[in-house]
Design an enzyme around this catalytic site. Structure first.
Site, PDB file in Angstrom:
ATOM      1  N   HIS A 196      -0.658 -11.642   2.116  1.00  0.00           N
ATOM      2  CA  HIS A 196      -1.655 -10.756   1.476  1.00  0.00           C
ATOM      3  C   HIS A 196      -2.633 -11.505   0.570  1.00  0.00           C
ATOM      4  CE1 HIS A 196      -2.185  -6.288   0.291  1.00  0.00           C
ATOM      5  NE2 HIS A 196      -3.314  -6.929   0.111  1.00  0.00           N
ATOM      6  N   TYR A 249       0.819  -1.224   0.000  1.00  0.00           N
ATOM      7  CA  TYR A 249       0.000   0.000   0.000  1.00  0.00           C
ATOM      8  C   TYR A 249       0.856   1.279   0.000  1.00  0.00           C
ATOM      9  CZ  TYR A 249      -3.917  -2.962   1.653  1.00  0.00           C
ATOM     10  OH  TYR A 249      -4.882  -3.923   1.817  1.00  0.00           O
TER      11      TYR A 249
HETATM   12  P1  NAP Z   1     -14.119   0.689   2.007  1.00  0.00           P
HETATM   13  O1  NAP Z   1     -13.536   0.897   3.338  1.00  0.00           O
HETATM   14  O2  NAP Z   1     -15.219  -0.281   1.840  1.00  0.00           O
HETATM   15  O3  NAP Z   1     -14.601   2.060   1.387  1.00  0.00           O
HETATM   16  C1  NAP Z   1     -13.788   3.193   1.383  1.00  0.00           C
HETATM   17  C2  NAP Z   1     -14.585   4.297   0.714  1.00  0.00           C
HETATM   18  O4  NAP Z   1     -15.735   4.615   1.525  1.00  0.00           O
HETATM   19  C3  NAP Z   1     -13.803   5.572   0.558  1.00  0.00           C
HETATM   20  O5  NAP Z   1     -14.220   6.154  -0.657  1.00  0.00           O
HETATM   21  C4  NAP Z   1     -14.252   6.410   1.738  1.00  0.00           C
HETATM   22  O6  NAP Z   1     -14.224   7.795   1.455  1.00  0.00           O
HETATM   23  C5  NAP Z   1     -15.686   5.975   1.886  1.00  0.00           C
HETATM   24  N1  NAP Z   1     -16.146   6.108   3.270  1.00  0.00           N
HETATM   25  C6  NAP Z   1     -15.532   5.705   4.395  1.00  0.00           C
HETATM   26  N2  NAP Z   1     -16.270   5.971   5.476  1.00  0.00           N
HETATM   27  C7  NAP Z   1     -17.391   6.582   5.022  1.00  0.00           C
HETATM   28  C8  NAP Z   1     -18.540   7.113   5.653  1.00  0.00           C
HETATM   29  N3  NAP Z   1     -18.690   7.039   6.977  1.00  0.00           N
HETATM   30  N4  NAP Z   1     -19.498   7.688   4.871  1.00  0.00           N
HETATM   31  C9  NAP Z   1     -19.359   7.759   3.532  1.00  0.00           C
HETATM   32  N5  NAP Z   1     -18.285   7.268   2.872  1.00  0.00           N
HETATM   33  C10 NAP Z   1     -17.316   6.679   3.611  1.00  0.00           C
HETATM   34  O7  NAP Z   1     -13.000   0.278   0.934  1.00  0.00           O
HETATM   35  P2  NAP Z   1     -11.489  -0.209   0.921  1.00  0.00           P
HETATM   36  O8  NAP Z   1     -10.552   0.915   1.135  1.00  0.00           O
HETATM   37  O9  NAP Z   1     -11.369  -1.006  -0.323  1.00  0.00           O
HETATM   38  O10 NAP Z   1     -11.355  -1.252   2.117  1.00  0.00           O
HETATM   39  C11 NAP Z   1     -10.963  -0.888   3.410  1.00  0.00           C
HETATM   40  C12 NAP Z   1      -9.605  -1.436   3.783  1.00  0.00           C
HETATM   41  O11 NAP Z   1      -9.561  -2.842   3.592  1.00  0.00           O
HETATM   42  C13 NAP Z   1      -8.451  -0.946   2.906  1.00  0.00           C
HETATM   43  O12 NAP Z   1      -8.097   0.364   3.198  1.00  0.00           O
HETATM   44  C14 NAP Z   1      -7.403  -1.982   3.227  1.00  0.00           C
HETATM   45  O13 NAP Z   1      -6.795  -1.720   4.479  1.00  0.00           O
HETATM   46  C15 NAP Z   1      -8.243  -3.248   3.282  1.00  0.00           C
HETATM   47  N6  NAP Z   1      -8.231  -3.992   1.992  1.00  0.00           N
HETATM   48  C16 NAP Z   1      -7.576  -5.179   1.956  1.00  0.00           C
HETATM   49  C17 NAP Z   1      -7.507  -5.912   0.791  1.00  0.00           C
HETATM   50  C18 NAP Z   1      -6.763  -7.215   0.786  1.00  0.00           C
HETATM   51  O14 NAP Z   1      -6.510  -7.768  -0.295  1.00  0.00           O
HETATM   52  N7  NAP Z   1      -6.416  -7.740   1.940  1.00  0.00           N
HETATM   53  C19 NAP Z   1      -8.140  -5.448  -0.375  1.00  0.00           C
HETATM   54  C20 NAP Z   1      -8.835  -4.248  -0.311  1.00  0.00           C
HETATM   55  C21 NAP Z   1      -8.890  -3.529   0.884  1.00  0.00           C
HETATM   56  P3  NAP Z   1     -13.066   8.751   2.010  1.00  0.00           P
HETATM   57  O15 NAP Z   1     -11.756   8.077   1.723  1.00  0.00           O
HETATM   58  O16 NAP Z   1     -13.314  10.002   1.256  1.00  0.00           O
HETATM   59  O17 NAP Z   1     -13.280   8.922   3.492  1.00  0.00           O
END
Ligand code: NAP
Length: 291
Positions: free
Chosen positions: A105, A51
């Site tokens: 991962h 990341y």
């Molecule tokens: P997510 O957390 O499902 O969604 C993030 C999105 O939602 C961003 O656009 C964020 O906007 C928005 N958001 C967050 N809180 C909000 C709220 N209260 N109201 C409205 N919108 C909101 O997506 P993700 O980043 O894909 O997943 C989260 C974490 O999971 C990642 O950061 C990572 O650490 C992990 N991940 C792991 C893998 C893996 O392969 N292990 C893959 C994908 C993700 P803003 O940024 O503008 O706040």
């Protein structure tokens, strides 16, 4: 905040953690957002070597106590010596002497899992990591990874799980619940798609339910997810507003009838199996990016 035990570790982690994929566009605001989450009870932060957000996490947790830090080793680094090297680099990036949870991962069928898990166990032995986790492993891959370990137990599996992607419920979640392996739900807000219009009907339902509790659709969604046994969620938030909102998503209990209504509405959004989701893009990525 509701705290839960990670696997069988006796570690109490906030059921809502902080995800950090794609942070780095506005580091000073994002650091403030992570700090705000911590001030509101979050004690669990997830990152990964790939990341590029480990240094940002380092900044955000400086001067704080008792934050549980999880990071991940990229599958291109699954040979023994590469795992050790990647861990040393992550420790340096994070400014830590020890990583709390070190996760594979994605599965990598090109490197024997025995070799990778041997390296992970040696990292526990040397004190560089405390617990071993995996990510994007299906049930059979999880069982295979556990079977080659001599001393340690896998404490968690981080997979995509949200009201829009409920595949883990078919096989993986029941298995994890039975084995006391925590399921860390990534992209719990559908990577933001929940708010983008594609899931309008579901979003409207969540907003209507939320109005009864004075909560937002995001909070209802996260609350529903972490009310499942053994499930943690790690939403990513770039702003203080979103970070605080997410951290406050467990301050209420959904009534059974609301929980069922959400369950029924979200069941329409099933996707292809986790195995397909995992193996296709990974093979492609490994093909493109050989470290
Ligand atoms: P997510 O957390 O499902 O969604 C993030 C999105 O939602 C961003 O656009 C964020 O906007 C928005 N958001 C967050 N809180 C909000 C709220 N209260 N109201 C409205 N919108 C909101 O997506 P993700 O980043 O894909 O997943 C989260 C974490 O999971 C990642 O950061 C990572 O650490 C992990 N991940 C792991 C893998 C893996 O392969 N292990 C893959 C994908 C993700 P803003 O940024 O503008 O706040």
């Amino acid at each position: 905040m509701i705290y839960k035990e990670l696997g069988k570790t006796k570690e109490k982690l906030s059921s809502i953690g902080v995800g950090t994929w794609q942070l780095g566009k506005n580091p000073s605001e994002e650091v403030k957002a992570i700090k705000a989450a911590i001030e509101n009870g979050v004690n669990f932060i997830d990152t990964a070597e790939i990341y590029g957000s480990e240094p940002l996490v380092n900044n955000a947790i400086k001067g704080t106590k008792d934050i549980f830090v999880a990071t991940k080793v990229w599958p291109g680094h699954f040979h023994y010596a590469d795992v050790i090297k990647a861990c040393d680099k992550s420790l340096k990036n994070l400014g830590l002497k020890q990583i709390d949870l070190y996760q594979l991962h994605w599965p990598n069928k090109f490197i024997p899992i025995e070799e990778t898990m041997r390296a992970m166990e040696s990292l526990v032995k040397s004190g560089k990591i405390r617990y071993i986790g995996v990510s994007n492993f299906d049930k059979s891959q999880l069982i295979a990874a556990q079977a080659v370990m001599k001393r340690e137990e896998i404490v968690s599996n981080q997979v995509e799980y949200s009201l829009m992607v409920r595949n883990p419920e078919e096989e993986l979640l029941p298995y994890c619940q039975k084995q006391k392996i925590s399921l860390i739900a990534y992209s719990p807000l559908g990577h933001g798609k929940l708010f983008a219009g594609k899931y309008k009907k579901l979003f409207d339902l969540l907003s209507n339910v939320g109005a009864k509790y004075n909560k937002t659709a995001a909070q209802i969604s996260l609350n529903w997810l972490v009310s499942r046994k053994g499930v943690f969620a790690i939403p990513k938030a770039s702003s203080i507003e979103h970070a605080v909102e997410n951290a406050k998503a467990t301050s209420f209990k959904l009534k059974l009838k609301d929980s069922i209504a959400i369950d029924v509405a979200s069941r329409k959004h099933k996707r292809r199996s986790l195995k397909d989701t995992v193996n296709l893009p990974l093979s492609f990525l490994l093909f493109l990016k050989r470290f």
